[in-house]
Design an enzyme around this catalytic site. Structure first.
Site, PDB file in Angstrom:
ATOM      1  N   SER A 171      -9.471   4.229   9.916  1.00 26.94           N
ATOM      2  CA  SER A 171      -8.298   3.637  10.552  1.00 26.94           C
ATOM      3  C   SER A 171      -8.422   3.838  12.059  1.00 26.94           C
ATOM      4  CB  SER A 171      -7.033   4.337  10.064  1.00 26.94           C
ATOM      5  OG  SER A 171      -5.930   3.966  10.856  1.00 26.94           O
ATOM      6  N   TYR A 213      -2.391  12.114   8.408  1.00 24.34           N
ATOM      7  CA  TYR A 213      -3.050  10.821   8.107  1.00 24.34           C
ATOM      8  C   TYR A 213      -4.314  10.682   8.963  1.00 24.34           C
ATOM      9  CZ  TYR A 213      -3.708   5.754   7.587  1.00 24.34           C
ATOM     10  OH  TYR A 213      -4.240   4.502   7.338  1.00 24.34           O
TER      11      TYR A 213
HETATM   12  N1  LIG Z   1      -2.204  -1.674   7.118  1.00 27.07           N
HETATM   13  C1  LIG Z   1      -2.691  -1.089   8.200  1.00 27.07           C
HETATM   14  O1  LIG Z   1      -2.179  -1.300   9.312  1.00 27.07           O
HETATM   15  C2  LIG Z   1      -3.884  -0.160   8.096  1.00 27.07           C
HETATM   16  C3  LIG Z   1      -4.491   0.253   9.283  1.00 27.07           C
HETATM   17  C4  LIG Z   1      -5.578   1.086   9.220  1.00 27.07           C
HETATM   18  C5  LIG Z   1      -6.105   1.465   7.991  1.00 27.07           C
HETATM   19  N2  LIG Z   1      -5.505   1.071   6.833  1.00 27.07           N
HETATM   20  C6  LIG Z   1      -6.106   1.499   5.557  1.00 27.07           C
HETATM   21  O2  LIG Z   1      -6.443   0.346   4.816  1.00 27.07           O
HETATM   22  C7  LIG Z   1      -6.474   0.656   3.423  1.00 27.07           C
HETATM   23  C8  LIG Z   1      -5.714  -0.403   2.633  1.00 27.07           C
HETATM   24  O3  LIG Z   1      -4.330  -0.313   2.943  1.00 27.07           O
HETATM   25  P1  LIG Z   1      -3.363  -1.572   3.046  1.00 27.07           P
HETATM   26  O4  LIG Z   1      -2.884  -1.633   4.437  1.00 27.07           O
HETATM   27  O5  LIG Z   1      -3.995  -2.769   2.450  1.00 27.07           O
HETATM   28  O6  LIG Z   1      -2.110  -1.043   2.205  1.00 27.07           O
HETATM   29  P2  LIG Z   1      -1.493  -1.381   0.794  1.00 27.07           P
HETATM   30  O7  LIG Z   1      -1.212  -2.832   0.658  1.00 27.07           O
HETATM   31  O8  LIG Z   1      -0.377  -0.425   0.612  1.00 27.07           O
HETATM   32  O9  LIG Z   1      -2.681  -1.031  -0.221  1.00 27.07           O
HETATM   33  C9  LIG Z   1      -2.989   0.288  -0.600  1.00 27.07           C
HETATM   34  C10 LIG Z   1      -3.727   0.218  -1.944  1.00 27.07           C
HETATM   35  O10 LIG Z   1      -4.096   1.566  -2.308  1.00 27.07           O
HETATM   36  C11 LIG Z   1      -3.837   1.707  -3.690  1.00 27.07           C
HETATM   37  N3  LIG Z   1      -3.631   3.108  -4.045  1.00 27.07           N
HETATM   38  C12 LIG Z   1      -2.774   4.006  -3.499  1.00 27.07           C
HETATM   39  N4  LIG Z   1      -2.859   5.177  -4.149  1.00 27.07           N
HETATM   40  C13 LIG Z   1      -3.800   5.009  -5.126  1.00 27.07           C
HETATM   41  C14 LIG Z   1      -4.328   5.845  -6.140  1.00 27.07           C
HETATM   42  N5  LIG Z   1      -3.922   7.130  -6.286  1.00 27.07           N
HETATM   43  N6  LIG Z   1      -5.275   5.343  -6.975  1.00 27.07           N
HETATM   44  C15 LIG Z   1      -5.678   4.058  -6.854  1.00 27.07           C
HETATM   45  N7  LIG Z   1      -5.226   3.228  -5.908  1.00 27.07           N
HETATM   46  C16 LIG Z   1      -4.289   3.695  -5.058  1.00 27.07           C
HETATM   47  C17 LIG Z   1      -2.587   0.859  -3.966  1.00 27.07           C
HETATM   48  O11 LIG Z   1      -2.586   0.433  -5.332  1.00 27.07           O
HETATM   49  P3  LIG Z   1      -1.662   1.024  -6.502  1.00 27.07           P
HETATM   50  O12 LIG Z   1      -0.364   1.482  -5.867  1.00 27.07           O
HETATM   51  O13 LIG Z   1      -1.502  -0.121  -7.432  1.00 27.07           O
HETATM   52  O14 LIG Z   1      -2.454   2.143  -7.087  1.00 27.07           O
HETATM   53  C18 LIG Z   1      -2.856  -0.336  -3.067  1.00 27.07           C
HETATM   54  O15 LIG Z   1      -3.595  -1.311  -3.751  1.00 27.07           O
HETATM   55  C19 LIG Z   1      -5.901   2.066   3.309  1.00 27.07           C
HETATM   56  O16 LIG Z   1      -6.960   2.997   3.169  1.00 27.07           O
HETATM   57  C20 LIG Z   1      -5.189   2.279   4.634  1.00 27.07           C
HETATM   58  O17 LIG Z   1      -5.094   3.627   4.979  1.00 27.07           O
HETATM   59  C21 LIG Z   1      -4.401   0.255   6.861  1.00 27.07           C
END
Ligand SMILES: NC(=O)c1ccc[n+]([C@@H]2O[C@H](COP(=O)([O-])OP(=O)(O)OC[C@H]3O[C@@H](n4cnc5c(N)ncnc54)[C@H](OP(=O)(O)O)[C@@H]3O)[C@@H](O)[C@H]2O)c1
Length: 247
Positions: A139, A152
């Site tokens: 991130s 985080y």
């Molecule tokens: N959005 C941003 O601005 C941003 C910025 C930098 C980095 N990121 C990173 O990008 C990645 C994807 O995040 P996103 O933004 O797309 O958010 P999101 O839509 O909330 O997706 C997160 C995913 O992680 C899964 N997850 C959470 N806990 C889990 C577990 N114990 N086992 C299996 N799956 C799990 C959730 O699925 P279930 O709940 O169905 O299990 C969901 O599919 C993350 O690593 C996040 O830290 C995001």
């Protein structure tokens, strides 16, 4: 690309779901993993309706047994694993003083152990074939630390270290590529995990306010770019922010 197989964790929403769709559109067979079965089933159907190939396995990335079962199911279904995308993550930001110890533990379990398990369960297979591509989600928060982000940011910094550590250890002797994706602000469900509402006024004061978050598909495109490079080209790290994001 037609012969490649990718596992994507966190495929039930956000960047994981967008990446699954895009890779499938480019002929990659995708194994979707997350906890929410209904969402995985729907996404699978959608991908197959568009002519792609997809399967899913309900998986909790914090369970090593689940992650082993995910790799086994992928091998049973498709015979090989070319790409492992460790995307699942949670971001319950909070002030240190709020002592949200359970949320710290959840972040450590999902964001660090989940990624480490994902690297572990494909490692032997990739080593034996002497090829593979591990794509981990860091991130911008591993590069920029701000009030409420410390745990985080620490988990995402750990992912950076693990990714670079694997590259340094095996990348030079094997044909296994490692890529770290560090997104800036992306419009997804991620902030739904925040329970410490006292952080919001402080977050409001951070950086400029003019940026529009990226779409999940913008990040899916960067992943496709890394995958599409020739085998001797390893995109080690990509930081991808909205152009106007100052933070
Ligand atoms: N959005 C941003 O601005 C941003 C910025 C930098 C980095 N990121 C990173 O990008 C990645 C994807 O995040 P996103 O933004 O797309 O958010 P999101 O839509 O909330 O997706 C997160 C995913 O992680 C899964 N997850 C959470 N806990 C889990 C577990 N114990 N086992 C299996 N799956 C799990 C959730 O699925 P279930 O709940 O169905 O299990 C969901 O599919 C993350 O690593 C996040 O830290 C995001």
């Amino acid at each position: 690309m037609n012969t490649k197989v990718a596992i994507i964790t966190g495929a039930s929403s956000g960047m994981g779901a967008a990446t699954a769709k895009l890779l499938a559109q480019h002929g990659i067979k995708v194994m979707l993993a997350a906890r929410r079965e209904e969402r995985l089933r729907e996404l699978c159907k959608e991908i197959m309706k568009e002519g792609g190939e997809a399967s899913f396995k309900v998986t909790d990335v914090t369970s090593y047994a689940d992650m082993e079962a995910l790799a086994d199911a992928t091998l049973k279904t498709y015979g090989q694993i070319d790409i492992m995308i460790n995307n699942a993550g949670v971001m319950p930001l909070s002030f240190f003083k709020s002592l949200k110890v359970n949320e710290w533990e959840q972040m450590i379990d999902v964001n660090i152990k989940g990624v480490l398990y994902g690297m572990a369960v494909v490692y032997k297979h990739m080593e034996e074939r002497n090829e593979g591509h591990i794509i981990n989600f860091g991130s911008i928060a591993s590069h920029v630390i701000f009030p409420s982000s410390s745990v985080y940011s620490a988990t995402k910094s750990a992912v950076r270290v693990l990714t670079e550590g694997m590259r340094a250890e095996i990348g030079s002797t094997q044909k296994i590529r490692t890529t770290l994706i560090c997104p800036g602000s992306v419009a997804t469900e991620l902030s739904n995990t925040i329970t410490d509402t006292s952080i919001f006024p402080a977050l409001e004061k951070l950086g400029n306010k003019e940026w529009t978050p990226l779409e999940a598909n913008d990040i899916a495109n960067t992943i496709l770019f890394a995958i599409q490079q020739p085998a001797n080209v390893d995109i080690n790290e990509m930081i991808v922010r909205p152009t106007a994001q100052s933070l």
